[in-house]
Design a protein around this motif. Structure first.
Motif, PDB file in Angstrom:
ATOM      1  N   ASN A   1      30.600  38.703  47.504  1.00 43.26           N
ATOM      2  CA  ASN A   1      30.732  39.015  46.084  1.00 43.26           C
ATOM      3  C   ASN A   1      32.058  38.540  45.490  1.00 43.26           C
ATOM      4  O   ASN A   1      32.423  38.937  44.380  1.00 43.26           O
ATOM      5  CB  ASN A   1      30.580  40.527  45.868  1.00 43.26           C
ATOM      6  N   ALA A   2      32.762  37.677  46.206  1.00 47.42           N
ATOM      7  CA  ALA A   2      34.072  37.205  45.730  1.00 47.42           C
ATOM      8  C   ALA A   2      33.981  36.541  44.362  1.00 47.42           C
ATOM      9  O   ALA A   2      34.842  36.758  43.498  1.00 47.42           O
ATOM     10  CB  ALA A   2      34.693  36.252  46.745  1.00 47.42           C
ATOM     11  N   ALA A   3      32.955  35.749  44.132  1.00 45.91           N
ATOM     12  CA  ALA A   3      32.817  35.056  42.844  1.00 45.91           C
ATOM     13  C   ALA A   3      32.534  36.042  41.718  1.00 45.91           C
ATOM     14  O   ALA A   3      33.059  35.897  40.607  1.00 45.91           O
ATOM     15  CB  ALA A   3      31.704  34.016  42.921  1.00 45.91           C
ATOM     16  N   VAL A   4      31.718  37.043  42.005  1.00 51.61           N
ATOM     17  CA  VAL A   4      31.417  38.067  41.001  1.00 51.61           C
ATOM     18  C   VAL A   4      32.697  38.830  40.665  1.00 51.61           C
ATOM     19  O   VAL A   4      33.007  39.079  39.496  1.00 51.61           O
ATOM     20  CB  VAL A   4      30.315  39.030  41.502  1.00 51.61           C
ATOM     21  N   LYS A   5      33.440  39.186  41.698  1.00 50.52           N
ATOM     22  CA  LYS A   5      34.701  39.913  41.501  1.00 50.52           C
ATOM     23  C   LYS A   5      35.665  39.086  40.653  1.00 50.52           C
ATOM     24  O   LYS A   5      36.289  39.601  39.723  1.00 50.52           O
ATOM     25  CB  LYS A   5      35.326  40.252  42.853  1.00 50.52           C
TER      26      LYS A   5
ATOM     27  N   VAL B   1      31.964  28.775  40.151  1.00 47.21           N
ATOM     28  CA  VAL B   1      31.062  28.581  39.013  1.00 47.21           C
ATOM     29  C   VAL B   1      30.564  29.936  38.519  1.00 47.21           C
ATOM     30  O   VAL B   1      30.532  30.194  37.317  1.00 47.21           O
ATOM     31  CB  VAL B   1      29.873  27.665  39.410  1.00 47.21           C
ATOM     32  N   GLN B   2      30.203  30.820  39.439  1.00 50.64           N
ATOM     33  CA  GLN B   2      29.698  32.130  39.042  1.00 50.64           C
ATOM     34  C   GLN B   2      30.789  32.944  38.337  1.00 50.64           C
ATOM     35  O   GLN B   2      30.516  33.615  37.348  1.00 50.64           O
ATOM     36  CB  GLN B   2      29.158  32.901  40.240  1.00 50.64           C
TER      37      GLN B   2
ATOM     38  N   ILE C   1      30.512  34.382  34.469  1.00 48.46           N
ATOM     39  CA  ILE C   1      30.692  35.780  34.086  1.00 48.46           C
ATOM     40  C   ILE C   1      31.770  35.894  33.009  1.00 48.46           C
ATOM     41  O   ILE C   1      31.611  36.633  32.027  1.00 48.46           O
ATOM     42  CB  ILE C   1      31.028  36.639  35.318  1.00 48.46           C
ATOM     43  N   ALA C   2      32.846  35.142  33.156  1.00 41.66           N
ATOM     44  CA  ALA C   2      33.902  35.149  32.141  1.00 41.66           C
ATOM     45  C   ALA C   2      33.379  34.634  30.797  1.00 41.66           C
ATOM     46  O   ALA C   2      33.718  35.173  29.742  1.00 41.66           O
ATOM     47  CB  ALA C   2      35.094  34.325  32.620  1.00 41.66           C
ATOM     48  N   VAL C   3      32.534  33.615  30.837  1.00 42.49           N
ATOM     49  CA  VAL C   3      31.918  33.102  29.603  1.00 42.49           C
ATOM     50  C   VAL C   3      31.073  34.198  28.954  1.00 42.49           C
ATOM     51  O   VAL C   3      31.087  34.370  27.730  1.00 42.49           O
ATOM     52  CB  VAL C   3      31.081  31.832  29.895  1.00 42.49           C
ATOM     53  N   LEU C   4      30.361  34.974  29.770  1.00 45.69           N
ATOM     54  CA  LEU C   4      29.575  36.082  29.221  1.00 45.69           C
ATOM     55  C   LEU C   4      30.466  37.091  28.508  1.00 45.69           C
ATOM     56  O   LEU C   4      30.080  37.646  27.467  1.00 45.69           O
ATOM     57  CB  LEU C   4      28.782  36.790  30.328  1.00 45.69           C
TER      58      LEU C   4
END
Length: 103
Positions: free
Chosen positions: A36-40, A66-67, A71-74
């Motif tokens: 979950n590193a990318a989500v974090k 990329v993920q 999420i930051a774009v969201l």
């Protein structure tokens, strides 16, 4: 052609509530899993975006995944009224009960 429903930009109270929910998600034990590193990464940047009321994508490109960038774009889209808090908060975590319930 289906007409897109317009979303109003969030109020200050809604932003504060969403910021707290993002911070709560970051506290979940699944966030510390390498999977979950990318989500974090994305949610950590989202905290900064929401706290600073950043309404542009500037600086997001410095994120490694990329993920995380998505999420930051969201988060920016949420502040601009282009997506809901539910969409921002709805990124699934690997190893979480959310995923196991969907199977």
């Amino acid at each position: 052609m289906e007409q897109q429903k317009s979303i109003l930009p969030p109020t200050e109270d809604e932003i504060e509530e969403t910021l707290q929910k993002v911070q709560d998600r970051l506290e979940r034990k699944e966030m510390s899993m390498p999977a979950n590193a990318a989500v974090k990464e994305g949610y950590e940047e989202s905290v900064d975006i929401l706290a600073d009321d950043r309404r542009t994508y500037q600086g997001i490109d410095r994120l490694h995944s990329v993920q995380g960038r998505a999420i930051a774009v969201l988060a920016v889209d949420y502040l601009n009224g282009e997506c809901t808090a539910e969409v921002l908060l709805g990124v699934p975590l690997k190893g979480s009960i959310e995923l196991r319930l969907k199977r």
